[in-house]
Design a protein around this motif. Sequence first.
Motif, short mmCIF file in Angstrom:
data_model
loop_
_atom_site.label_atom_id
_atom_site.label_comp_id
_atom_site.label_asym_id
_atom_site.label_seq_id
_atom_site.Cartn_x
_atom_site.Cartn_y
_atom_site.Cartn_z
N UNK A 156 2.27 -2.67 15.08
CA UNK A 156 3.33 -2.71 14.07
C UNK A 156 3.16 -1.57 13.08
N UNK A 157 4.28 -1.17 12.49
CA UNK A 157 4.28 -0.13 11.45
C UNK A 157 4.02 -0.77 10.10
N UNK A 158 3.26 -0.08 9.27
CA UNK A 158 2.97 -0.53 7.91
C UNK A 158 3.03 0.68 6.99
N UNK A 159 3.37 0.46 5.72
CA UNK A 159 3.36 1.58 4.78
C UNK A 159 1.96 2.22 4.75
N UNK A 160 1.94 3.52 4.57
CA UNK A 160 0.67 4.25 4.49
C UNK A 160 0.39 4.60 3.04
N UNK A 161 -0.89 4.72 2.72
CA UNK A 161 -1.29 5.14 1.38
C UNK A 161 -2.49 6.06 1.47
N UNK A 162 -2.66 6.84 0.43
CA UNK A 162 -3.85 7.68 0.31
C UNK A 162 -5.01 6.83 -0.15
N UNK A 163 -6.18 7.11 0.35
CA UNK A 163 -7.39 6.49 -0.17
C UNK A 163 -7.86 7.33 -1.36
N UNK A 164 -8.93 6.89 -1.99
CA UNK A 164 -9.49 7.69 -3.08
C UNK A 164 -9.87 9.08 -2.57
#
Length: 89
Positions: free
Chosen positions: A66-74
């Motif tokens: 499934x697709x999920x929103x992506x985010x930057x890590x620290x």
Amino acid sequence: MSTYPSALNRRAIAMLKAVGEGRAELRCSCEPDLRVDGLSCCDQNTAHDLARAGLIRAVGVTIVGRWAPAELTEAGHRALGSDLPAAAA
């Protein structure tokens, strides 16, 4: 977490910026695919490298495939030289 080369190429930087702007999603798998603005990214190898290096990740509980929103890590924020979000600071 593996290390990513100290010098990111322009494509990797553009991908990180798109993730940071909230325009990207990851398909959850052992080699997560990336799409930006609903379109599949042309360089999935770089997307895999960014995920393996711990610079990007999927948000929330995800199901394989499934697709999920992506985010930057620290580390992703540091790689871009951007400020961390208030919640992460």
